[in-house]
Design a protein around this motif. Structure first.
Motif, PDB file in Angstrom:
ATOM      1  N   SER A  17      -6.023   7.508  -4.194  1.00 53.34           N
ATOM      2  CA  SER A  17      -7.276   7.864  -3.518  1.00 53.34           C
ATOM      3  C   SER A  17      -8.473   7.438  -4.356  1.00 53.34           C
ATOM      4  CB  SER A  17      -7.315   9.370  -3.275  1.00 53.34           C
ATOM      5  OG  SER A  17      -7.307  10.069  -4.498  1.00 53.34           O
ATOM      6  N   THR A  43      -2.042   1.195  -3.341  1.00 58.21           N
ATOM      7  CA  THR A  43      -1.375   2.037  -2.350  1.00 58.21           C
ATOM      8  C   THR A  43      -0.375   1.215  -1.544  1.00 58.21           C
ATOM      9  OG1 THR A  43      -3.239   3.564  -2.149  1.00 58.21           O
ATOM     10  CG2 THR A  43      -1.718   3.439  -0.278  1.00 58.21           C
ATOM     11  N   THR A  66       0.281   6.595  -3.204  1.00 53.98           N
ATOM     12  CA  THR A  66      -1.036   6.631  -2.562  1.00 53.98           C
ATOM     13  C   THR A  66      -2.092   6.877  -3.628  1.00 53.98           C
ATOM     14  OG1 THR A  66      -0.072   7.539  -0.530  1.00 53.98           O
ATOM     15  CG2 THR A  66      -2.457   7.696  -0.784  1.00 53.98           C
ATOM     16  N   LEU A  70       0.806  11.100  -4.759  1.00 56.43           N
ATOM     17  CA  LEU A  70      -0.635  10.906  -4.569  1.00 56.43           C
ATOM     18  C   LEU A  70      -1.334  11.051  -5.912  1.00 56.43           C
ATOM     19  CD1 LEU A  70      -3.180  10.705  -2.757  1.00 56.43           C
ATOM     20  CD2 LEU A  70      -3.033  13.197  -2.504  1.00 56.43           C
ATOM     21  N   LEU A  98       6.651   6.182  -1.695  1.00 54.63           N
ATOM     22  CA  LEU A  98       5.251   5.964  -1.352  1.00 54.63           C
ATOM     23  C   LEU A  98       4.334   6.314  -2.522  1.00 54.63           C
ATOM     24  CD1 LEU A  98       3.043   5.301   0.745  1.00 54.63           C
ATOM     25  CD2 LEU A  98       3.162   7.698   1.472  1.00 54.63           C
TER      26      LEU A  98
END
Length: 121
Positions: free
Chosen positions: A120, A90, A118, A11, A116
């Motif tokens: 934000s 993403t 991601t 993230l 993954l």
């Protein structure tokens, strides 16, 4: 058996950076193309960047100038440096490699399990 193991996802805030790695292992004679693909929810898998033996690279228009693909042939590893990340980056990122094994059947074209990323806003 040829396997790909990816790492480096996570993230990050918009504008940040991540570096993905993908190590290829097994009975490898040579690796031709190493590439990164991504698949966002509800979308088809798409090519992000690829690099051939000898260095020629290709990038999706959406990542040109922000992402850099590179490879270390001695380590059978491909990297994807991602800078200035955007929420639209993403996705699950997949590594792909094709080449020749030292054992039969010679040709291989394999995928990693995905990592993954991601971003934000």
């Amino acid at each position: 058996q040829v396997q790909l193991v990816e790492s480096g996802g996570g993230l990050v805030q918009a504008g940040g950076s991540l570096k993905l790695s993908c190590a290829v292992s097994g009975s490898i004679l040579s690796i031709n193309t190493m590439a990164w693909y991504r698949q966002a929810p509800g979308k088809q898998r798409e090519l992000v960047a690829g690099i051939k033996m000898g260095g020629p690279t290709v990038y999706a228009d959406s990542v040109k100038g922000r992402f850099t693909v590179s490879r270390d042939n001695g380590k059978n590893t491909v990297y994807l440096q991602m800078n200035n990340l955007k929420p639209e980056d993403t996705a699950v990122y997949y590594c792909n490699a094709d080449g020749q094994r030292t054992v039969l059947p010679r040709p291989f074209d394999v995928w990693g399990q995905g990592t993954l990323v991601t971003v934000s806003s």
